[in-house]
Design an enzyme around this catalytic site. Structure first.
Site: not given
Length: 469
Positions: A110, A140, A213
């Site tokens: 993402h 992911d 992230s």
């Protein structure tokens, strides 16, 4: 004199308190050396997405603030969330880490999804354009490549060795603040999150925020054990609950993308549900455990192996299944065409089944029909049912079941059965017609928890009917 006596009495107490404090301080981990050893292999990732024509109304901050609590991914620009409908480049940030000296980098999918340009900033302040080698939205994970040699790399650990309460720390770029270090403990392992069935997440209380992230989660041996991915929040910021992708999962994805260009996962072909206390009682289990098979998909490995709705999968290749969420990751990491051994509970007895694992299809959807059938019959459970037409059976892809038309007060209503549900099994017996339903319902034991398999909106699930004494 009394003062001197008090001083003499208090001195040993003070010494003991200072000793305990020093010991407590000594037992706390020191991250300084670990951070120096590993920071150079952590990178900052910035992306640019060129404006595209948008349809529909733009999404504003007020709408975002009104959303209920949710799992938020950290894909935000330096000035806050980037909203659809903005006719300007979207700039976002994230983190990553180098896994090979020749420039392979792991991060979250993402972070780079939809990006037209990806720039990786190294610890020596070099900025290099990155190429996406491959992505896996299910886990992911994204694999990037930069043109560079002799790069510092992280040391890989094994997330399977993690224990609850173990110290861990993260290095990343929250809000663009490069090489920020945060620490905490492993709060839980094997967490299942919505729409993430194939990733048994690591839960920690390490402070994670937008920009973290894709960054690494380290153990006290300086080994990467996870990739920071999500937080659970009510405010939009960190609230003490963060989730990381286990490095064992990430490296499996990395090697598949690097070696074959795509990711394939094992597929069993069942729809499962959690076994709660009432279901455990109705199936004769002493405690809730296992994965309850609600539906066996046609032309699946499970169908070929003889699995049936109502089976409870207790073990997979000898490994205990306590929660239904334990099963999908086990199946997913099994090699295609490999034989797996299942231990299932069927009609109160354990059975061993061998199943040849298939390849997970890209998309499987069940269809359902809610058109009522003209044939109506009453029943002792407070529910009226009807035979399914041939057309309805074909539309639903099933050969058995009766359609619920009305639900009055009684055990069926208490169990959560609704009009337009299709009852397929009652007390572990297949219901093919209204006559079957009448016969089985009329012979149910009194004052017991009875499993009932229903199909609702194309999905099969077990409910529990408690008959009156």
């Amino acid at each position: 004199m009394p003062t001197k006596s008090l001083r003499v009495w208090f001195a040993p107490i003070l010494a003991i308190m200072m000793l305990l404090a020093s010991r407590a301080h000594a037992e706390l981990p020191d991250f300084t050396g670990l951070v120096k050893e590993n920071s150079a292999a952590v990178v900052n990732i910035s992306t640019t997405q060129n404006p595209k024509s948008q349809t529909g109304m733009p999404f504003d901050q007020r709408q975002l603030d009104q959303m209920p609590e949710f799992f938020r991914r950290f894909f935000e620009g330096p000035n806050g969330p980037q909203m659809p409908g903005q006719q300007q480049p979207l700039h976002s940030m994230g983190s990553g880490f180098i896994v090979s000296e020749d420039g392979y980098i792991l991060t979250n999918n993402h972070v780079v999804d939809g990006a037209d340009e990806i720039v990786v900033r190294l610890s020596d302040r070099r900025e290099l354009n990155a190429k996406v080698i491959g992505t896996d939205p299910r886990s992911d994970i994204a694999v990037l490549k930069i043109k560079a040699d002799h790069l510092p790399v992280v040391k890989m650990g094994h997330s399977s060795d993690l224990q609850q309460g173990e110290w861990v720390f993260a290095i990343g770029s929250p809000f663009g603040f490069d090489y920020t270090v945060t620490a905490g403990i492993v709060s839980a392992i094997g967490r299942s999150l919505p729409s993430e069935n194939y990733v048994p997440f690591i839960q920690t209380d390490v402070a994670i925020n937008p920009g973290n992230s894709g960054g690494p989660l380290f153990n006290l041996d300086g080994e990467v054990v996870g990739i920071n991915s999500q937080i659970y929040t009510r405010s939009g910021g960190f609230m003490g609950v963060s989730f990381s992708i286990p490095i064992d999962v990430a490296m499996n994805v990395f090697h598949q993308i690097k070696d074959q260009g795509f990711v394939s996962r094992g597929w069993l072909g069942v729809l499962i549900q959690e076994v709660n206390r009432d279901l455990a009682e109705s199936f004769g289990l002493k405690r809730p455990r296992g994965a309850l098979v609600a539906e066996v998909l046609p032309d699946s490995p499970a169908e070929a192996a003889g699995l049936q709705p109502g089976d409870i999968i207790l073990k997979y290749n000898g490994e205990q299944i306590n929660l239904s969420s334990d099963l999908p990751p086990m199946v997913g990491r099994t090699k295609i065409n490999e034989t797996a051994e299942l231990t299932v509970l069927r009609n109160g007895e354990e059975k061993e089944l061998d199943v040849t694992i298939g390849k997970l299809p890209e998309d499987r959807q069940a269809s359902a029909s809610e058109e009522p059938s003209p044939s109506v019959s009453g029943g002792p459970l407070g529910v009226s049912v009807a035979n399914l037409t041939a057309e309805q059976r074909q539309q639903m892809g099933i050969k058995d079941g009766v359609l619920v038309q009305n639900v009055g007060s009684g055990p069926a209503l208490d169990a959560g059965i609704r009009p337009n549900d299709v009852i397929r099994k009652l007390n572990n017996e297949t219901v093919s017609s209204v006559d079957d339903f009448r016969r089985i319902a009329g012979n149910l034991p009194k004052g017991k928890a009875i499993p009932v398999l229903v199909m609702r909106e194309g999905q099969s699930t077990f409910l529990v009917i408690k008959t009156e004494k």
